[in-house]
Design an enzyme around this catalytic site. Structure first.
Site, PDB file in Angstrom:
ATOM      1  N   THR A  98       0.944  -1.224  -0.011  1.00  0.00           N
ATOM      2  CA  THR A  98       0.181  -0.140   0.115  1.00  0.00           C
ATOM      3  C   THR A  98       0.658   1.411   0.015  1.00  0.00           C
ATOM      4  OG1 THR A  98      -1.259  -1.358   0.870  1.00  0.00           O
ATOM      5  CG2 THR A  98      -2.113   1.571   1.283  1.00  0.00           C
TER       6      THR A  98
ATOM      7  N   GLU B 294      -6.321  -5.823   3.763  1.00  0.00           N
ATOM      8  CA  GLU B 294      -6.232  -7.124   3.274  1.00  0.00           C
ATOM      9  C   GLU B 294      -7.544  -7.184   2.193  1.00  0.00           C
ATOM     10  OE1 GLU B 294      -3.519  -8.960   3.495  1.00  0.00           O
ATOM     11  OE2 GLU B 294      -4.212  -9.074   1.481  1.00  0.00           O
TER      12      GLU B 294
ATOM     13  N   GLY C  18       2.391  -3.098   8.555  1.00  0.00           N
ATOM     14  CA  GLY C  18       3.493  -3.235   9.761  1.00  0.00           C
ATOM     15  C   GLY C  18       4.236  -3.942  10.062  1.00  0.00           C
TER      16      GLY C  18
END
Ligand SMILES: CCCCC/C=C\C/C=C\C/C=C\C/C=C\C/C=C\CC/C=C/C(=O)SCCNC(=O)CCNC(=O)[C@H](O)C(C)(C)COP(=O)(O)OP(=O)(O)OC[C@H]1O[C@@H](n2cnc3c(N)ncnc32)[C@H](O)[C@@H]1OP(=O)(O)O
Ligand code: FAD
Length: 572
Positions: free
Chosen positions: A53, A335, A92
């Site tokens: 992303t 996701e 993350g």
């Protein structure tokens, strides 16, 4: 060590190393590349992030701006962030933890773009953890929840990596820059399909956690008078409390069983794909996208119902419910944002409907679309029979898929382009896809309770739970079932009264049903959901540890309140 790191909070985010970075190596690297990176990742000798992303694009993967341009003279890829919006944003562990990342970038070779592909990039020194040359890293700042995780940003200024760092199991670039096509361009997305499938279990676990907390607390909490002069009852004796909690409890079991199916499907279809058979990929994508979207959305709403059912103490972090809600809310966006994922399922359903109209016999999770009769046969149905309930959900889904697809065909017959017709029917399409996934969850729940190897007394309880889940769905969406007369008003009334009976039938087993999730207090992290039920003593102990209680008179009194009070008193 690895397990400890997994649970570490405070700015160390290693979750994505396990659930995204390492699986990407497993699924997208060649055997040679696995020899180089997989064991390092599995032994946490390197820590990775899954960097796809960007600030400007998350959903539209084909719109990602990071580039990987092949330089045949040095046999290297040049990774570059050409714009501010191309900055990798959200991954993350990217901010402060990871020293490697799989970077999704538009692949350019010989002046041509071949779309998004995954590349292994070292982002921090293994010696001093400083960012590598040309790499800018940081944390994106506080979020709604999960602030122990360093979701980060990354920018690449013409960072050179060896050609061999392109994950080349499916597509590859030869030394001279020749691009070799993969069997399907969507194989680069395979780890997203895998991760969406795991979200179904995350949702089940989250809802299981929330219902464990709320049901146990509802047996500890006594409040009000059901009958004048009688002792205050457990709040779980109120039918409204059962109506709030038991459908969520049933959904937790339904999603748990759906995740078993998802895992089995993923294994079998990816196994066939390993042998070159791609035929199952479309169904796997549609199922994982739809189940992820449906289960995470129901779970987030359900956790908030559990939170509200616990009154004021539910709103306290002592309950563990706000954190669970925040986590589950993330699952709705991460996701694959839920709307976009459900539209992917809708796309598959419209395609299957057209094939069925052309006479093709459908199989798998869409087989019912071929079998269901458009003209309903109304009649007094046995609304406590699981077969009847499953058939009702399948009829509803088939009707809604047909209606959405025909609406779209109608729009195109009026001259609209397919894309415009799609957009103007997308609300109908979403509702049809949701009905499809709902019917799959009900059917799978019913088949599991009828076949799972358990004691017959346990089967009876699970059957009641399945009836409760299905009857709740019918009464909550009654209009969908009444619309073409497939169910009558009498059927809906029968469903409501059976649902009330199921609430009463599940009540005696409610605590056993949540204990069966076997969630240790250390995992639940909830004063309200403690296994020993000693809520009040531990609530008091928990509050006393609040940072604000470190001093009897907080420093803010001297800084703000005291002068403020003084000046107000002086005016009297
Ligand atoms: C034990 C107790 C525990 C208790 C607690 C438990 C849980 C606690 C609660 C929560 C957890 C805690 C905290 C939560 C915090 C964080 C969550 C954790 C981790 C987060 C990890 C997140 C990682 C990420 O987000 S990674 C990035 C993810 N990004 C995406 O998913 C992008 C989404 N977009 C896409 O996939 C694609 O762009 C698109 C939307 C599918 C469109 O793709 P496009 O190429 O444009 O295709 P189309 O044109 O639409 O279709 C063309 C064609 O392709 C087919 N297609 C599309 N995709 C796929 C695919 N993946 N596989 C196969 N086929 C595909 C499509 O169907 C179409 O086919 P057709 O032409 O035949 O119709
Ligand atoms: C907690 C968390 C952890 C994450 N971890 C990672 C990670 O480790 N790695 C990583 O790469 N990413 C990660 N992400 C990013 C995540 O994958 C994206 O946020 C997600 O894919 C959504 O994309 P977006 O943010 O660009 O939202 P957008 O796509 O901009 O969505 C905004 C709105 O636009 C709508 N929309 C967009 N496209 C369409 C369409 N075609 N039709 C209809 N509506 C549309 C959406 O439905 C939504 O309502 C994480 C995100 C979160 C919240």
């Amino acid at each position: 060590m690895a397990a400890a790191l997994q649970t570490l909070g405070g700015g160390i985010g290693i979750t994505l190393h396990w659930i995204a970075f390492t699986p990407t190596i497993e699924q997208q690297a060649t055997e040679e590349q696995k020899k180089k990176w997989l064991k390092l990742a599995q032994d946490v000798a390197i820590v990775g992030a899954y960097a796809q992303t960007e600030m400007g694009h998350g959903t539209f993967v084909r719109g990602l701006e990071t580039t990987a341009t092949y330089d045949p003279s040095t046999q290297e890829f040049v990774i570059n962030s050409p714009t501010l919006t191309s900055t990798k944003w959200w991954p993350g562990g990217l901010g402060k933890t990871a020293n490697h990342a799989t970077v999704m970038a538009q692949l350019y070779t010989r002046g041509k773009c071949y779309g998004p592909h995954n590349f292994m990039v070292q982002i921090r020194s293994l010696e001093n953890h400083q960012p590598c040359p040309g790499v800018t890293l940081g944390d994106i700042g506080p979020k709604m929840e999960s602030n122990g995780n360093d979701n980060g940003f990354a920018r690449f200024d013409h960072v050179r990596i060896p050609r061999e760092n392109m994950l080349m199991k499916f597509a590859r670039v030869e030394a001279d820059g020749t691009y070799v096509q993969p069997p399907s361009s969507k194989l680069a997305y395979s780890n997203m399909v895998y991760l969406r499938g795991t979200f179904v279990m995350s949702a089940a676990q989250a809802l299981a956690s929330a219902t464990t907390i709320a049901v146990r607390y509802s047996c500890v909490r006594r409040q009000s008078e059901m009958k004048p002069g009688e002792p205050e009852p457990q709040i779980l004796e109120y039918q409204t409390q059962q109506y709030k909690l038991f459908p969520q409890l049933a959904a937790a079991y339904a999603f748990w069983f759906a995740s078993w199916f998802m895992t089995q499907q993923h294994g079998s279809i990816t196994g066939s794909m390993e042998k070159g058979d791609m035929s199952g990929l479309a169904e796997l994508h549609a199922l994982s996208a739809g189940l992820k979207s449906y289960t995470t959305a129901v779970t987030a709403r359900g956790i908030d119902v559990c939170r509200m059912a616990c009154g004021g103490h539910g709103y306290s972090h002592a309950s563990g419910l706000p954190a669970l809600f925040g986590g589950a809310a993330a699952l709705c966006t991460a996701e694959g944002e839920n709307t976009v994922m459900m539209l992917q399922t809708a796309r598959y359903l419209v395609k299957c409907f057209a094939q069925s109209q052309a006479g093709k016999r459908l199989t798998g999770t869409v087989a019912y679309l071929s079998a269901v009769q458009p003209s309903p046969v109304a009649g007094n149905r046995n609304m406590s029979d699981l077969g009847t309930l499953v058939a009702a959900f399948q009829h509803r889904a088939a009707r809604m898929v047909r209606h959405a697809a025909m609406q779209m065909q109608g729009e195109m017959q009026k001259g609209k382009a397919r894309e415009d017709a799609w957009n103007s029917c997308s609300v109908l399409l979403i509702k049809a896809a949701e009905a499809h996934v709902h019917s799959f969850v009900v059917r799978n729940f019913a088949e599991t309770v009828q076949t799972v190897e358990v004691d017959e007394s346990v089967r009876a309880v699970l059957t009641s739970l399945c009836q409760l889940y299905s009857l709740y769905g019918i009464t909550e969406h009654a209009g969908d079932f009444l619309k073409d007369g497939y169910l009558t008003g009498r059927d809906i009334d029968a469903a409501s009264s059976h649902l009330s009976a199921m609430l009463a039938r599940v009540r005696p087993d409610a605590v056993a049903l949540v204990d069966a999730f076997d969630l240790h207090d250390k995992i639940l992290r909830s004063v309200l959901g403690r296994y020993d039920g000693r809520v009040y003593e531990h609530l008091y102990e928990w509050a006393k540890k609040s940072p604000l209680n470190k001093s009897e008179v907080h420093e803010s009194y001297y800084k703000y309140l005291q002068p403020f009070l003084k000046s107000n008193r002086a005016k009297l």
